[in-house]
Design a protein around this motif. Structure first.
Motif, PDB file in Angstrom:
ATOM      1  N   GLN A 231       0.833  -1.201   0.000  1.00 39.26           N
ATOM      2  CA  GLN A 231       0.000   0.000   0.000  1.00 39.26           C
ATOM      3  C   GLN A 231       0.872   1.258   0.000  1.00 39.26           C
TER       4      GLN A 231
ATOM      5  N   GLN B 228       2.316   2.399  -3.436  1.00 39.02           N
ATOM      6  CA  GLN B 228       1.386   3.169  -4.277  1.00 39.02           C
ATOM      7  C   GLN B 228       1.232   4.597  -3.771  1.00 39.02           C
ATOM      8  N   ALA B 229       1.019   4.754  -2.467  1.00 39.48           N
ATOM      9  CA  ALA B 229       0.770   6.074  -1.895  1.00 39.48           C
ATOM     10  C   ALA B 229       2.010   6.973  -1.939  1.00 39.48           C
TER      11      ALA B 229
ATOM     12  N   LEU C 165       1.886  11.548   3.114  1.00 38.04           N
ATOM     13  CA  LEU C 165       1.238  10.756   2.060  1.00 38.04           C
ATOM     14  C   LEU C 165      -0.262  10.976   2.095  1.00 38.04           C
TER      15      LEU C 165
END
Length: 189
Positions: A97, A100-101, A189
């Motif tokens: 995760q 991606q962030a 983020l």
């Protein structure tokens, strides 16, 4: 705090039918899994006393090398892991995760550490859908240079190459990883 240590004196699997994968096979598996190539590092920038050591490691699959002290210009999060390490497996979704962030804001690198089976490391990275670059340190040279304990370990490195935090142990959530990145690197983020 739990961690994974290597207790065997040799790194050879006990299965007599085991045949080690070649670097070419590991590289082909990495490419097939869509795992990114490793970043370029600067061979000329001087190492920092407060940064990553002047150590060169292979990209998982052996197609390139990366000089750790030469990684500069972007904040980095480096996760040391092995496919045989249960806490490393448990935190794997958080890094997927985060990849991606954090894209474009922070360089995320995996470092397959002390793992005698790079073929299984690529298989694991593929199963958990890690697409970000993966380095390899099967001989645990980084740990010797930084006096690191058991994995998992996550390193937070500033854009100027300073090692600002060594987080020992498994992360408990994606939010914890995001908060550490904000606190240690100033990246939101």
């Amino acid at each position: 705090m739990t961690g994974c240590t290597i207790t065997r004196l040799d790194d050879e699997p006990t299965d007599p039918s085991y045949t080690p994968a070649t670097e070419a096979e590991v590289l082909a598996a990495r490419k097939a899994a869509g795992i990114a190539d490793c970043p370029k590092s600067d061979s000329d920038v001087p190492a920092r006393a407060d940064g990553l050591p002047d150590l060169t490691v292979d990209c998982l699959g052996g197609d390139s090398t990366v000089r750790l002290a030469g990684l500069r210009g972007k904040p980095m999060v480096i996760n040391l892991w092995a496919q045989w390490c249960p806490p490393c497996r448990a935190e794997s979704p958080y890094f997927r995760q985060f990849a991606q962030a954090g894209k474009g804001k922070v360089l995320l690198l995996g470092l397959n550490y002390g793992d005698p089976r790079p073929d299984l490391a690529v298989e694991f990275a593929s199963l958990v859908r890690w697409k970000y670059p993966q380095l390899a340190d099967p001989d645990r040279n980084l740990g010797t240079r930084l006096n690191l304990p058991a994995i998992p370990i996550t390193l937070f490195v500033a854009a100027d190459g300073r090692l600002v935090r060594t987080f020992v142990g498994g992360l408990h959530s994606y939010d914890e990883l995001v908060q550490l990145t904000r606190d240690e690197l100033g990246v939101k983020l």
